[in-house]
Motif scaffolding. Structure first.
Motif, PDB file in Angstrom:
ATOM      1  N   ALA A  86       6.484   6.866  -6.331  1.00  0.00           N
ATOM      2  CA  ALA A  86       6.279   7.886  -6.798  1.00  0.00           C
ATOM      3  C   ALA A  86       6.968   9.036  -6.360  1.00  0.00           C
ATOM      4  CB  ALA A  86       4.693   8.073  -6.652  1.00  0.00           C
ATOM      5  N   THR A  87       7.401   9.152  -4.946  1.00  0.00           N
ATOM      6  CA  THR A  87       7.933  10.418  -4.815  1.00  0.00           C
ATOM      7  C   THR A  87       9.392  10.379  -5.089  1.00  0.00           C
ATOM      8  OG1 THR A  87       6.490  10.075  -2.555  1.00  0.00           O
ATOM      9  CG2 THR A  87       8.856  11.472  -2.494  1.00  0.00           C
ATOM     10  N   THR A 130       0.837  -1.259  -0.048  1.00  0.00           N
ATOM     11  CA  THR A 130      -0.025  -0.015   0.144  1.00  0.00           C
ATOM     12  C   THR A 130       0.928   1.109   0.107  1.00  0.00           C
ATOM     13  OG1 THR A 130      -1.143  -1.232   1.617  1.00  0.00           O
ATOM     14  CG2 THR A 130      -2.156   1.118   0.947  1.00  0.00           C
ATOM     15  N   THR A 131       1.990   1.306   0.809  1.00  0.00           N
ATOM     16  CA  THR A 131       2.500   2.212   0.986  1.00  0.00           C
ATOM     17  C   THR A 131       3.737   2.504   0.179  1.00  0.00           C
ATOM     18  OG1 THR A 131       2.207   1.860   3.359  1.00  0.00           O
ATOM     19  CG2 THR A 131       3.631   3.732   2.767  1.00  0.00           C
ATOM     20  N   PRO A 191       4.103   2.188  -3.295  1.00  0.00           N
ATOM     21  CA  PRO A 191       3.947   2.911  -4.438  1.00  0.00           C
ATOM     22  C   PRO A 191       3.930   4.658  -3.919  1.00  0.00           C
ATOM     23  CG  PRO A 191       2.329   1.364  -4.200  1.00  0.00           C
ATOM     24  CD  PRO A 191       3.105   1.144  -2.897  1.00  0.00           C
ATOM     25  N   THR A 192       3.579   4.734  -2.877  1.00  0.00           N
ATOM     26  CA  THR A 192       3.727   6.371  -2.348  1.00  0.00           C
ATOM     27  C   THR A 192       5.027   6.814  -2.504  1.00  0.00           C
ATOM     28  OG1 THR A 192       3.709   6.192  -0.190  1.00  0.00           O
ATOM     29  CG2 THR A 192       1.458   6.079  -1.264  1.00  0.00           C
ATOM     30  N   ILE A 226      -3.869  -2.377  -4.223  1.00  0.00           N
ATOM     31  CA  ILE A 226      -2.642  -2.209  -4.976  1.00  0.00           C
ATOM     32  C   ILE A 226      -2.423  -3.541  -5.789  1.00  0.00           C
ATOM     33  CG2 ILE A 226      -0.253  -1.829  -5.402  1.00  0.00           C
ATOM     34  CD1 ILE A 226      -1.905   0.836  -4.305  1.00  0.00           C
ATOM     35  N   ALA A 256      -0.554   2.097 -10.258  1.00  0.00           N
ATOM     36  CA  ALA A 256       0.326   1.909  -9.069  1.00  0.00           C
ATOM     37  C   ALA A 256       1.469   0.831  -9.287  1.00  0.00           C
ATOM     38  CB  ALA A 256      -0.607   1.597  -7.792  1.00  0.00           C
ATOM     39  N   VAL A 281       4.268   1.909 -11.480  1.00  0.00           N
ATOM     40  CA  VAL A 281       5.028   2.890 -10.744  1.00  0.00           C
ATOM     41  C   VAL A 281       6.052   2.321  -9.838  1.00  0.00           C
ATOM     42  CG1 VAL A 281       5.039   4.688  -8.784  1.00  0.00           C
ATOM     43  CG2 VAL A 281       3.644   4.966 -10.758  1.00  0.00           C
TER      44      VAL A 281
END
Lengths: 337, 370, 74
Positions: B153-154, B146-147, B149-150, B202, B263, B266
């Motif tokens: 992306a960063t 879940t986390t 991909p964030t 995801i 996602a 990414v």
């Protein structure tokens, strides 16, 4: 005032200190007892028992939706008196100012503090100001000490809580804590939440009049929230309490912010709420009395003292389940897990 | 459209509770052991009161689904060491702050002067890096699919902005390999899994197919609201009762069969799988992520040289066994005595969704009401 | 393991969106759901939209739950 910011000279005790006092503080604090500016205030002998309390305020930021550090410094102390059944009378205020603080900010805080004191019916009778070097404080810290009188015959406290008592809450939870949290750096939450910061003297005295001897205990659920207030009262009374989650008022904006941050609204701070244990027979009148005051409009019965030996606080969840309510551990941190 | 309220409506939960009871009765006297893999499920089961409604012959075990808890001391020590370097700002989620490593925690490092900042989004760390190019900003990347991909992306955004003072300590973990390791070890008997809803948004339902095909174990993907949790339990009991081993998706409003394709791409562009160490499990093949070679310049461990002593484990802490569902938190001798949320010894007591913290906070260890 | 909260997309500017959670708003990134549009509901985790709501599925689930209530034995 010639200076636009506070300087160390303002804390020197000399001319500049005098100027700060006369131009910023005194115009807003019209007390006959403060006016002589002596080293102590001389108070008339009170009728009844004297309630005495002190608290420090280090809130960040200094100004927030619904209040500021000045208002908070009055409410925090006055409320500690009020929930003990005392009628708040006098206040001492001590300011620690950081060098470089804009004088306009100080003026705004003093004006707000004075207004709140008037509203709360307390007189600021003595005070002090110190200036510390830049970095040694965060803008401004205020300490207030309050004095009030508990009428003879009034006996309230956790020791009077007993099985069958009804638990009342004067309104929505967690408004203050969420408002402040959303203003913190790095959180970037825009919220419609507004701090509930308010003086509770009048609300508490209405409760005292309506419930009489049936009013057993009161607390203002500040830091640690409702959970802390109720758990601590239940522990010191040695009773078990059952609360109904569905009955506990929480605004949508606050609930959603809690969800985003991963907080339990029961553990978030309030600054203008009271929780009270009253005997069952006076509960309807007590609830009515709370609701008759603007600060208690949304008051609700949220629980009961139950006959159980476990000494725990239980929460009945809306789906018919149960869980235990306990003290929150440590600082509230936003979480993603 | 109300996104949460209906899923907590008693008119809808009550029939599920009744169905759960009748299924449990049908299975009785068999003891059914369900594992909720996800830490947020652990928390939600307690917080909503669903746990208090479970039938006597249904046991809910907590699995390795709290990212803070499964992070081994070696990685925690690295995080704390990075925070303690001069001219370094460490940004992380609030969850990580109090977790004890071998010798310290981020919160202790902060007390000693380290610049540790709590953020809500990894993008906030980019903002810090841009605001002060003279400081190194390290983001601590923990969390599952879940986390990850964030954070991916960063990193891609940092590359686009050509940031030179930003890096990530990548400590991400992947759920399916951990489930496989758990089942392969054979240390614990599990009748069915309640699968993590948000990880599944995801990755989708497909990666869990091996539970059925290789281990014959049924599972239900569930969300986090009361009806979701109950559907998770009811679904598992149905599958157990009818001896079916399929993967059921009961969070279809957010979980698609193939997950979130954008996602996943990414993730794919940023990371490649690698072996990773888990608390309690040791090294699990292909269960972690590392930056792909063209993005290695954002790898904090490549940028900074850390010379760390071997990690230490606290004697008597059973977090590793708790994470595998082998013991329940209150079977640990430290639980509630030496180890509490105020003074945590193991990570399962720190993270608010850690099994120990949830058991402590919601009092499963105390007198059960009669 | 992952706290994610559903909200409604109020604004979108490139990869930056503003999501309303019912009185609380936060900026979030849409890198993981690039085709999301204003007015859609979505799940936000760690400042990113991680998945869009399938409203038809949500309705189907509720319908199924309601039916279950109607057919339950008293």
């Amino acid at each position: 005032m010639r200076n636009k910011t506070v300087t160390t000279a303002h804390g020197s005790g000399g001319k500049a200190s005098r100027e700060l006092l006369e131009s910023v503080f005194l115009p807003h604090l019209p007390s006959r007892l403060l006016a002589p500016l002596s080293d102590q205030a001389l108070l008339p002998r009170p009728e009844g028992r004297v309630a005495f309390t002190t608290d420090s305020f280090v809130v960040k930021p200094l100004f927030f939706p619904g209040g500021d550090i000045g208002k908070l410094a009055v409410c925090g102390t006055v409320n500690d008196l009020a929930v003990g059944g005392a009628v708040p009378n006098y206040l001492a205020c001590s300011f620690i100012l950081e060098e470089g603080l804009p004088v306009a900010d100080l003026q705004r805080v003093v004006r707000s503090l004075a207004e709140t004191a008037r509203e709360a019916g307390v007189e600021v009778v003595t005070g002090d100001t110190k200036v510390v070097e830049r970095g040694a404080a965060d803008g401004m810290f205020i300490t207030t000490t309050g004095l009030g009188v508990v009428p003879d015959g009034l006996d309230i406290g956790a020791h009077r809580i007993e099985v069958g008592d009804v638990l009342l809450l004067s309104g929505h939870l967690a408004d203050h804590g969420i408002t402040l949290f959303c203003l913190r750096e790095g959180i970037d939450l825009a919220s419609d939440a507004v701090s509930d910061c308010a003086p509770l003297g009048e609300l508490c005295s209405r409760l005292v009049s309506a419930a009489g001897d049936g009013l057993h205990a009161m607390r203002d659920p500040t830091r640690g929230g409702l959970a802390t207030a109720v758990v601590e009262m239940a522990n010191s009374a040695g009773v078990s309490v059952e609360m109904d989650e569905a009955a506990i008022p929480v605004r949508d904006a606050v609930r959603s912010a809690c969800e985003v941050l991963g907080f339990d609204p029961l553990t978030v701070a309030n600054e203008g709420k009271v929780v009270a244990f009253v005997s069952e027979d006076v509960a309807p009148a007590a609830l009515e009395a709370l609701r008759s005051h603007p600060l208690g409009r949304d008051a609700a019965v949220i629980g009961h003292v139950v006959p159980s030996l476990d000494g725990l606080v239980w929460l009945n969840t809306p789906i018919g389940g149960q869980r235990i309510v306990d003290l929150p551990a440590g600082e509230l941190l936003p979480r993603i897990c | 459209m109300h996104l949460t309220e209906p899923f907590g409506d008693r008119a809808l939960t009550q029939p599920l509770v009744e169905r759960m009871m009748s299924l449990a009765e049908r299975l009785s006297p068999r003891q059914v052991r369900l594992m909720e893999v996800c830490g947020s499920h652990t928390m939600s089961f307690f917080r909503t009161g669903v746990r208090s409604l479970l039938p006597d012959n249904v046991t809910l075990l907590s699995g390795p689904g709290c990212p803070v808890c499964v992070t081994p001391n070696r990685e925690l020590d690295q995080m704390i060491a990075l925070a303690s370097l001069p001219n370094v700002t460490v940004a992380t989620f609030g969850d990580m702050l109090r977790v004890p490593g071998s010798r310290s925690s981020l919160v202790q490092a902060r007390t000693s002067g380290a610049d540790v900042r709590v953020v809500y989004s990894p993008m906030d760390a980019l903002t810090f890096a841009e605001a002060d190019p003279s400081r190194e900003v390290v983001f601590l990347g923990v969390g599952f699919e879940t986390t990850a991909p964030t954070v991916a992306a960063t990193v891609l955004e940092a590359a686009r902005r050509d940031l030179r003072n930003f890096s990530v300590l990548v400590a991400h973990k992947l759920v399916p390999p951990a489930l496989r390791a758990l089942l392969t070890s054979g240390e614990v008997r599990i009748d069915a899994f309640i699968l993590p809803g948000h990880v599944s948004t995801i990755i989708g339902a497909q990666p869990y197919a091996f539970l059925e095909s290789e281990f014959g174990i049924p599972s239900v993907i569930a969300g986090f609201l009361p009806t979701d949790l109950l559907e998770g339990v009811v679904g598992c009991l149905e599958l157990v009762a009818y001896d079916q081993a399929e993967v059921r998706n009961r969070y279809a409003r957010f979980v698609r069969e193939r997950g979130n394709v954008a996602a996943k791409s990414v993730l794919e562009e940023t990371f490649e799988p690698c072996d990773a160490e888990w608390r309690g499990f040791g090294v699990i093949p292909e269960s972690g992520l590392r930056l792909r070679p063209h993005l290695r310049r954002f790898d904090a461990l490549e940028r900074f040289t850390l010379d760390l002593p071997e990690p230490r484990e606290v004697h008597g802490c059973l977090c590793g066994e708790v994470l595998k569902g082998m013991v329940s938190p209150d079977e640990c001798k430290l639980f509630g005595t030496a180890c509490s949320p105020e003074n945590p010894i193991g990570p399962c007591m720190v993270s608010s969704e850690g099994a120990c913290a949830a058991h402590y906070k919601y009092g499963a260890h105390r007198a059960v009401k009669v | 393991m992952c706290l994610a909260v559903p909200g409604k997309v109020l604004e979108k500017d490139g990869m930056d969106v503003t999501v309303d959670f019912g009185g609380t708003r936060r900026r979030a990134r849409a890198d993981l759901t690039p085709d999301i549009v204003v007015g859609e509901y979505a799940l936000v985790h760690a400042g990113f939209v991680i998945q869009k709501l399938d409203a038809a599925e949500a309705e189907r689930t509720l319908e199924y739950l309601r039916e279950m209530g109607e057919h339950a034995p008293d």
